[in-house]
Design a protein around this motif. Structure first.
Motif, mmCIF file in Angstrom:
data_model
loop_
_atom_site.group_PDB
_atom_site.id
_atom_site.type_symbol
_atom_site.label_atom_id
_atom_site.label_comp_id
_atom_site.label_asym_id
_atom_site.label_seq_id
_atom_site.Cartn_x
_atom_site.Cartn_y
_atom_site.Cartn_z
ATOM 1 N N THR A 33 26.703 16.087 90.605
ATOM 2 C CA THR A 33 27.016 17.483 90.914
ATOM 3 C C THR A 33 27.617 17.508 92.320
ATOM 4 O OG1 THR A 33 24.927 18.105 92.005
ATOM 5 C CG2 THR A 33 24.983 18.177 89.585
ATOM 6 N N ASP A 34 27.821 18.705 92.858
ATOM 7 C CA ASP A 34 28.395 18.798 94.205
ATOM 8 C C ASP A 34 27.407 18.385 95.288
ATOM 9 O OD1 ASP A 34 26.887 21.065 93.486
ATOM 10 O OD2 ASP A 34 27.804 22.264 95.068
ATOM 11 N N VAL A 35 26.101 18.298 94.982
ATOM 12 C CA VAL A 35 25.112 17.889 95.989
ATOM 13 C C VAL A 35 24.356 16.620 95.615
ATOM 14 C CG1 VAL A 35 24.796 20.245 96.835
ATOM 15 C CG2 VAL A 35 23.294 19.382 95.029
ATOM 16 N N PHE A 36 24.439 16.189 94.361
ATOM 17 C CA PHE A 36 23.645 15.056 93.867
ATOM 18 C C PHE A 36 24.516 13.969 93.240
ATOM 19 C CE2 PHE A 36 19.851 17.991 93.002
ATOM 20 C CZ PHE A 36 19.055 17.415 93.971
ATOM 21 N N ARG A 37 24.033 12.737 93.371
ATOM 22 C CA ARG A 37 24.363 11.667 92.425
ATOM 23 C C ARG A 37 23.023 11.152 91.955
ATOM 24 N NH1 ARG A 37 24.700 6.341 91.315
ATOM 25 N NH2 ARG A 37 23.602 5.808 93.247
ATOM 26 N N LEU A 38 22.681 11.470 90.709
ATOM 27 C CA LEU A 38 21.378 11.122 90.159
ATOM 28 C C LEU A 38 21.513 10.018 89.120
ATOM 29 C CD1 LEU A 38 19.966 14.729 89.546
ATOM 30 C CD2 LEU A 38 19.652 13.282 91.569
ATOM 31 N N VAL A 39 20.459 9.218 89.025
ATOM 32 C CA VAL A 39 20.391 8.191 87.984
ATOM 33 C C VAL A 39 19.097 8.397 87.211
ATOM 34 C CG1 VAL A 39 20.273 5.735 87.458
ATOM 35 C CG2 VAL A 39 21.771 6.540 89.303
ATOM 36 N N PHE A 40 19.230 8.566 85.895
ATOM 37 C CA PHE A 40 18.076 8.692 85.000
ATOM 38 C C PHE A 40 17.898 7.403 84.223
ATOM 39 C CE2 PHE A 40 19.468 13.028 85.684
ATOM 40 C CZ PHE A 40 18.292 13.742 85.803
ATOM 41 N N ASP A 41 16.648 7.077 83.918
ATOM 42 C CA ASP A 41 16.335 5.946 83.054
ATOM 43 C C ASP A 41 15.979 6.508 81.679
ATOM 44 O OD1 ASP A 41 15.223 3.680 81.755
ATOM 45 O OD2 ASP A 41 14.683 2.831 83.707
ATOM 46 N N SER A 42 16.571 5.937 80.638
ATOM 47 C CA SER A 42 16.264 6.431 79.291
ATOM 48 C C SER A 42 14.816 6.170 78.914
ATOM 49 C CB SER A 42 17.200 5.770 78.264
ATOM 50 O OG SER A 42 17.012 4.370 78.242
ATOM 51 N N ALA A 43 14.142 5.276 79.643
ATOM 52 C CA ALA A 43 12.696 5.101 79.464
ATOM 53 C C ALA A 43 12.009 6.321 80.055
ATOM 54 C CB ALA A 43 12.213 3.826 80.141
ATOM 55 N N GLY A 44 11.610 7.233 79.205
ATOM 56 C CA GLY A 44 10.914 8.439 79.640
ATOM 57 C C GLY A 44 11.817 9.528 80.175
ATOM 58 N N GLY A 45 13.134 9.307 80.190
ATOM 59 C CA GLY A 45 14.012 10.290 80.818
ATOM 60 C C GLY A 45 13.636 10.499 82.275
ATOM 61 N N THR A 46 13.290 9.394 82.938
ATOM 62 C CA THR A 46 12.749 9.431 84.302
ATOM 63 C C THR A 46 13.866 9.446 85.334
ATOM 64 O OG1 THR A 46 10.729 8.292 83.619
ATOM 65 C CG2 THR A 46 11.299 8.178 85.951
ATOM 66 N N GLU A 59 20.956 4.693 108.816
ATOM 67 C CA GLU A 59 21.454 3.504 109.502
ATOM 68 C C GLU A 59 22.927 3.235 109.234
ATOM 69 O OE1 GLU A 59 18.470 0.980 107.695
ATOM 70 O OE2 GLU A 59 17.465 0.754 109.632
ATOM 71 N N HIS A 60 23.393 3.553 108.032
ATOM 72 C CA HIS A 60 24.790 3.291 107.647
ATOM 73 C C HIS A 60 25.473 4.628 107.387
ATOM 74 C CE1 HIS A 60 23.444 -0.849 107.252
ATOM 75 N NE2 HIS A 60 22.485 -0.436 106.428
ATOM 76 N N HIS A 61 26.140 5.149 108.412
ATOM 77 C CA HIS A 61 26.673 6.512 108.347
ATOM 78 C C HIS A 61 27.844 6.652 107.387
ATOM 79 C CE1 HIS A 61 23.951 7.697 111.485
ATOM 80 N NE2 HIS A 61 24.443 6.813 112.329
ATOM 81 N N ASP A 62 28.393 5.526 106.932
ATOM 82 C CA ASP A 62 29.480 5.608 105.954
ATOM 83 C C ASP A 62 28.938 5.668 104.522
ATOM 84 O OD1 ASP A 62 28.487 3.036 106.269
ATOM 85 O OD2 ASP A 62 30.353 2.085 105.636
ATOM 86 N N GLU A 63 27.617 5.597 104.360
ATOM 87 C CA GLU A 63 26.992 5.667 103.041
ATOM 88 C C GLU A 63 26.224 6.973 102.888
ATOM 89 O OE1 GLU A 63 24.514 2.272 102.452
ATOM 90 O OE2 GLU A 63 26.097 0.820 102.921
ATOM 91 N N LYS A 64 26.046 7.421 101.648
ATOM 92 C CA LYS A 64 25.295 8.633 101.375
ATOM 93 C C LYS A 64 23.801 8.345 101.431
ATOM 94 C CE LYS A 64 29.134 10.772 100.761
ATOM 95 N NZ LYS A 64 29.658 11.621 101.862
ATOM 96 N N PHE A 65 23.029 9.389 101.701
ATOM 97 C CA PHE A 65 21.587 9.227 101.854
ATOM 98 C C PHE A 65 20.906 9.149 100.491
ATOM 99 C CE2 PHE A 65 17.315 11.116 102.208
ATOM 100 C CZ PHE A 65 16.747 10.185 103.052
ATOM 101 N N THR A 66 20.110 8.111 100.289
ATOM 102 C CA THR A 66 19.363 7.933 99.052
ATOM 103 C C THR A 66 17.917 8.349 99.282
ATOM 104 O OG1 THR A 66 20.790 6.125 98.318
ATOM 105 C CG2 THR A 66 18.624 6.293 97.294
ATOM 106 N N LEU A 67 17.488 9.372 98.558
ATOM 107 C CA LEU A 67 16.107 9.845 98.682
ATOM 108 C C LEU A 67 15.220 9.160 97.650
ATOM 109 C CD1 LEU A 67 14.055 11.747 99.979
ATOM 110 C CD2 LEU A 67 14.810 13.545 98.403
ATOM 111 N N LEU A 68 15.559 9.279 96.381
ATOM 112 C CA LEU A 68 14.816 8.611 95.309
ATOM 113 C C LEU A 68 15.442 7.258 95.025
ATOM 114 C CD1 LEU A 68 14.435 11.647 92.902
ATOM 115 C CD2 LEU A 68 12.647 10.683 94.339
#
Length: 505
Positions: A33-46, A59-68
Motif C-alpha cells: 500500500t502507500d504506507v506498507f510493504r507487508l509479507v504474509f505466510d500462507s501458514a495461518g495467514g500470519t 542505521e541504513h537511511h537508504d533502506e525502509k524501516f522494518t518493524l515486523l
C-alpha cells in the motif's frame, strides 16, 4: 536468537497448540500500500514482515524501516487462530483467495483474504483490509462450523517477538521495549521481558475492553478488539528469548452450519499520538512519557501547535523553550536575584572563611549572621529552579519519544533531530553554554563544592554528544535564555556580571 521457525511453534494459553500438519510448504505473499510493504505466510495467514515505506532504517537511511520480521536474526510477528479443539491455528496451511495484492491508484482500501481447509470440522477465513494512509488494519475472522456436531472454539490474537533491543537503539538513553496491555480497570501496564522470564507478570487477566501491544522506541504494534467483547489477556515466554502477549476471546457454541465473525484491528506503525487516540482509548499511551505524562501531554500538544504554525520541528523546539522560560520568568527572576545577592556578599564570605578556617563552628555562626544581616537566603536560588525541573524533564521525554522528530531536519547540517549531531557542533555549544552559566553563578564558599560545580556540567555534557540533536537543541536554547536573563538581572541589581573561573588547587 530464535530462528524463524521458532515463531511457528508459539503456544497459547488454554492449552498447548494442537499439532497441525505442516508438511505442505508455506508460501510468502507480498502486499503493498502507500504506507506498507507487508509479507504474509500462507501458514495461518500470519503477518511475518512489515516494512513502513514512509520511514527509513535507523542505521541504513537508504533502506525502509522494518518493524515486523521473521528471519534468522529477528522474530516479531502477528499471529491469530483458534484453540479449544483441533481447529485451524497460526500453523495451519491456508489458501490465498483471488484478489489484488497492491493498492491501486484511486482505490482507498485493499482486502487480502485467506481461507483454511476444514480442520476438526471448522473452517477459518481471515480478511485483512488495508486503508490508504493508515497503519491500522481491519482483520475479520470468520469461523464456520462445517462439521456435524456443535463446537466451542476460542479465538486468540497474539504478538510474538524476541527479547532483544531494536536494531540501532542507542544505549545512552533508556526507552522501553516489551509488551503492554491496557484495560479500563488498570489502565496502561507495561512489563519487562525479564519479569516474564521470572514469572512475575501482574496484569489484568479478564476484561471487556482495551488492547495488547508490543512497544519499542517510536513504534508499536497492537491487537484491538471492540469494547464489550470478553477477552482473557496473557503474557508468556514462548521459547528461548521469545515472548508473547495476546488475548483470547470465546466464540460461544456453534451449531453445525453456524458461523461467527469477530472483527479486530491490528496496528503496526509509528507512535503518532493523535492517530492512536482516535483508534482506541488509551492506545496513545504506548508513547510512554513515564510518571510525568500529566505534564508531557500538554507540552506535546503545544509543541504540535507550534509546528503547525512554524512548519519546522527544530524552530518549534526553540519556540516551546522560549514560551516555558517566559512562563517561569518571575520564578527565574527570584532565583537569579538571590544568586546576584550571593555574588555581592561572596568576597565578605570568603574573607570570613580565611579568617576562621580553623574554627568551623564559629565560622558557621558567622556565616549565618552575614546571611541574616544581608537578608540573603542561600537556598533562594535553588527553590524556584527546582519547581521547574519536572516541566523540563517532561519536555525531555516529549522530544525523546516523539516519532515526528525522526528524520525531521532543522537547519544546515542537522538533517535528523532524532539522531546525534554528526559533527558534534551542538554538543560543543551545549558544553560551552553550560560552563558559561556555571561561571556566572556565585562560587560556593566550600572549595569541594566549587570543584563539583565545574565537574558536574562537564560530565553531564559528555552524554549529550550521543543524544538526539533535538534534545541538545532544547538544552542549548534553555542555557542561552537562562544566561541572558541572569545577565540582565545582575546588571539591574548593580552586580556587574563576572566570570568565576575554576580553582582546582
Amino acid at each position: 536468537m530464535p530462528s524463524a521457525s521458532a515463531s511457528g511453534a508459539a503456544a497459547t494459553p488454554g492449552g498447548t497448540l494442537p499439532p497441525t500438519a505442516t508438511s505442505a510448504p508455506s508460501q510468502r505473499i507480498e502486499v503493498r500500500t502507500d504506507v506498507f510493504r507487508l509479507v504474509f505466510d500462507s501458514a495461518g495467514g500470519t503477518l511475518v514482515q512489515g516494512e513502513l515505506v514512509l520511514h527509513t532504517d535507523f542505521e541504513h537511511h537508504d533502506e525502509k524501516f522494518t518493524l515486523l520480521d521473521d528471519s534468522p536474526n529477528r522474530v516479531y510477528v502477528a499471529q491469530s487462530g483458534l484453540i479449544g479443539g483441533d481447529f485451524p491455528n497460526h500453523k495451519t496451511p491456508m489458501t490465498l483467495l483471488p484478489g489484488p495484492l497492491s493498492l491501486s491508484d484511486g482505490d482507498s482500501t485493499l482486502a487480502v483474504r485467506f481461507e483454511s481447509a476444514d480442520v476438526g470440522g471448522v473452517k477459518l477465513r481471515k480478511t485483512y483490509t488495508l486503508t490508504r494512509g493508515s497503519y491500522a488494519i481491519d482483520v475479520k475472522q470468520e469461523v464456520i462450523n462445517e462439521g456435524g456436531s456443535p463446537v466451542s472454539p476460542q479465538l486468540y490474537l497474539q504478538l510474538v517477538r524476541d527479547g532483544n533491543k531494536p536494531p540501532g537503539e542507542s544505549s545512552f538513553y533508556s526507552t522501553f521495549t516489551g509488551p503492554a496491555v491496557y484495560t479500563e480497570a488498570k489502565k496502561y501496564q507495561k512489563v519487562d521481558f525479564k519479569k516474564i522470564e521470572e514469572n512475575k507478570v501482574d496484569i489484568e487477566k479478564q476484561a471487556t475492553n482495551g488492547y495488547v501491544a508490543m512497544v519499542q522506541h517510536y513504534f508499536a504494534t497492537a491487537w484491538v478488539l471492540p469494547d464489550g467483547v470478553q477477552r482473557e489477556l496473557f503474557m508468556r515466554k514462548v521459547d528461548s528469548n521469545l515472548y508473547a502477549v495476546g488475548m483470547i476471546t470465546p466464540l460461544g457454541t456453534l451449531a453445525p452450519g453456524a458461523s461467527k465473525t469477530i472483527d479486530a484491528t491490528f496496528y503496526a506503525g509509528p507512535q503518532e499520538e493523535k492517530k492512536l487516540e482516535a483508534l482506541s482509548p488509551g492506545l496513545e499511551l504506548v508513547k510512554d512519557y513515564g510518571w510525568l505524562t500529566i505534564l508531557a501531554k500538554p507540552l506535546y500538544w503545544l509543541l504540535d501547535k507550534l509546528h503547525g504554525f512554524l512548519g519546522n520541528w527544530g524552530w518549534s523546539i526553540v519556540a516551546l523553550v522560549l514560551l516555558l522560560k517566559a512562563a517561569f520568568y518571575w520564578l527565574n527572576a527570584k532565583a537569579y536575584s538571590s544568586m546576584a545577592k550571593m555574588k555581592a556578599i561572596n568576597p565578605k564570605i570568603m574573607a570570613m572563611r580565611d579568617r576562621l578556617k580553623d574554627k568551623p563552628q564559629e565560622m558557621q555562626k558567622e556565616m549565618m549572621r552575614i546571611y541574616r544581616e544581608e537578608k540573603v537566603n542561600p537556598m533562594g536560588g535553588c527553590f524556584p529552579i527546582v519547581i521547574q525541573i519536572p516541566f523540563f524533564i517532561s519536555l525531555y521525554w516529549v522530544l525523546l519519544s516523539s516519532v515526528e522528530m525522526r528524520g525531521a531536519p532543522w537547519i544546515l547540517w542537522i538533517h535528523d533531530l532524532s539522531a546525534p549531531d554528526p559533527y558534534f557542533i551542538l554538543p560543543l555549544l551545549m558544553t560551552l553554554t553550560s560552563l558559561l552559566q556555571t561561571a556566572l553563578n556565585p562560587a560556593p564558599p566550600d572549595p569541594m563544592q566549587a570543584k563539583l560545580m565545574w565537574i558536574m556540567p562537564l560530565a553531564f555534557s559528555v552524554m549529550f554528544f550521543f543524544f538526539p540533536s533535538g534534545l541538545v537543541l532544547y538544552w542549548i536554547t534553555n542555557n542561552i535564555l537562562s544566561i541572558a536573563q541572569q545577565w540582565i538581572i545582575n546588571t539591574r541589581m548593580g552586580v556587574p556580571p563576572q566570570f568565576n573561573l575554576p580553582k582546582f588547587k
